[in-house]
Write an enzyme that holds these catalytic residues in place. Structure first.
Site, PDB file in Angstrom:
ATOM      1  N   HIS A 130       0.827  -1.227   0.000  1.00 47.48           N
ATOM      2  CA  HIS A 130       0.000   0.000   0.000  1.00 47.48           C
ATOM      3  C   HIS A 130       0.859   1.274   0.000  1.00 47.48           C
ATOM      4  O   HIS A 130       0.324   2.367  -0.189  1.00 47.48           O
ATOM      5  CB  HIS A 130      -0.930   0.039   1.213  1.00 47.48           C
ATOM      6  N   ASP A 133      -2.612 -10.533  -2.359  1.00 46.72           N
ATOM      7  CA  ASP A 133      -3.173 -10.082  -1.084  1.00 46.72           C
ATOM      8  C   ASP A 133      -4.661  -9.781  -1.298  1.00 46.72           C
ATOM      9  O   ASP A 133      -5.076  -9.438  -2.401  1.00 46.72           O
ATOM     10  CB  ASP A 133      -2.424  -8.817  -0.635  1.00 46.72           C
ATOM     11  N   HIS A 182      -6.263  -7.322  -0.337  1.00 44.45           N
ATOM     12  CA  HIS A 182      -6.439  -5.884  -0.601  1.00 44.45           C
ATOM     13  C   HIS A 182      -5.722  -5.502  -1.904  1.00 44.45           C
ATOM     14  O   HIS A 182      -4.660  -6.043  -2.212  1.00 44.45           O
ATOM     15  CB  HIS A 182      -5.856  -5.067   0.554  1.00 44.45           C
ATOM     16  N   ASP A 212      -4.325 -12.860   3.457  1.00 47.83           N
ATOM     17  CA  ASP A 212      -5.572 -12.443   4.099  1.00 47.83           C
ATOM     18  C   ASP A 212      -6.800 -12.800   3.254  1.00 47.83           C
ATOM     19  O   ASP A 212      -7.909 -12.360   3.539  1.00 47.83           O
ATOM     20  CB  ASP A 212      -5.538 -10.941   4.454  1.00 47.83           C
TER      21      ASP A 212
HETATM   22 ZN   LIG Z   1      -3.970  -7.229   2.834  1.00 47.72          ZN
END
Ligand SMILES: [Zn+2]
Length: 284
Positions: free
Chosen positions: A113, A150, A152, A229
């Site tokens: 991120h 991931d 996200h 995740d």
């Molecule tokens: Zn993540």
């Protein structure tokens, strides 16, 4: 031969109640050792010049001096040094991949991120993006495929690699979910949003063509942002992969026969060590 890079120094920071906690690395390292894997300290030492391959100077300075605020990505007196150690793992893994040795960086903080000029979502520096940009400098590698698994969206990695010819980026991620990006593909970045509840079959059905499109790019290296995740018990997301799914994913990546490396991103369920072991069983 395959290689795993880690360093106990990266367990040296923690914010109370924060899911991105030291046990993720320490317990995973213990489990991998018990399973017979050798864990090495990073072979490369990351420098400030490496950070500048992907990040603005003011960003590097802000992390160094604690001059920022983000509740998800808390300040800590040692965070700059620890983040450099995390990056050292990614650089070592990229070097190893270039020698034909698949590698995994078992480090924290994660990175995907972190943008050119921002910390975000537990990430300070974008380990994978820096490692890929540095790999280009070695002269042995001119095209890199970057896969982000991931749960996200890898918004920081996309921001850094967007429009850069040597890269093709692909992210599979839950949507809607933090950070709310990656809804559409753009330029050299392919985004595959997945609805909450997506389980193994549907996930692998999306991963397969995504991987094929990365192969069409004829990369010298496959670099993987390995977040775990997507697991069904992850406390902060809602995909439904099983522990055994990760062995299958790892194997699909290995079957590309590309030089490859992966770096740890997210993954917050108690089963993380077992998940990583399964992933590496396939990936190596
Ligand atoms: Zn993540």
């Amino acid at each position: 031969m395959s290689r795993i890079f880690s360093d106990p120094a990266v367990t040296g920071y923690q914010a109370p109640g924060h899911p991105e906690a030291p046990w993720r690395v320490s317990r995973s390292a213990e489990r991998l050792k018990a399973a017979g894997h050798k864990i090495e300290p990073p072979a490369a030492a990351a420098t400030e010049a490496d950070l500048r391959l992907a990040h603005a100077e003011e960003h590097v300075t802000a992390v160094k001096t604690g001059g920022y605020f983000d509740a998800d990505t808390p300040p800590h007196p040692d965070i700059y040094r620890i983040a450099l150690t995390s990056l050292s793992g990614a650089l070592s893994a990229a070097d190893s991949a270039q020698k034909g040795e698949p590698a995994f960086s078992l480090m924290r903080p994660p990175g995907h991120h972190a943008g050119k000029n921002r910390i975000a979502g537990f990430c300070y520096f974008n380990n994978l993006a820096v490692a890929c940009l540095k790999a280009l400098q070695g002269g042995k590698c001119s095209r890199l495929a970057v896969l982000d698994i991931d749960v996200h969206h890898g918004d920081g990695t996309e921001e850094i690699l967007l429009g850069r010819e040597p890269f093709r980026f692909c992210s599979l991620h839950q949507s809607p979910l933090y950070p709310g990006a990656g809804l559409e593909s753009v330029d050299n970045c392919v985004n595959i949003p997945l609805p909450p509840g997506t389980a193994e079959d549907d996930y692998l059905r999306k991963l397969e063509p995504a991987l094929r499109s990365l192969l069409d790019f004829k990369p010298d290296i496959l670099a993987v942002s390995a977040g775990f995740d997507t697991f069904k018990e992850c406390p902060i997301a809602a995909l439904k992969l099983d522990i055994k799914s990760y062995r299958k994913i790892g194997r699909m990546l290995a079957e590309t026969n590309l030089n490859r490396f992966a770096v740890l991103e997210g993954g917050y369920a108690e089963a993380l060590p077992e998940i990583i072991e399964n992933f590496l069983d396939g990936f190596f």
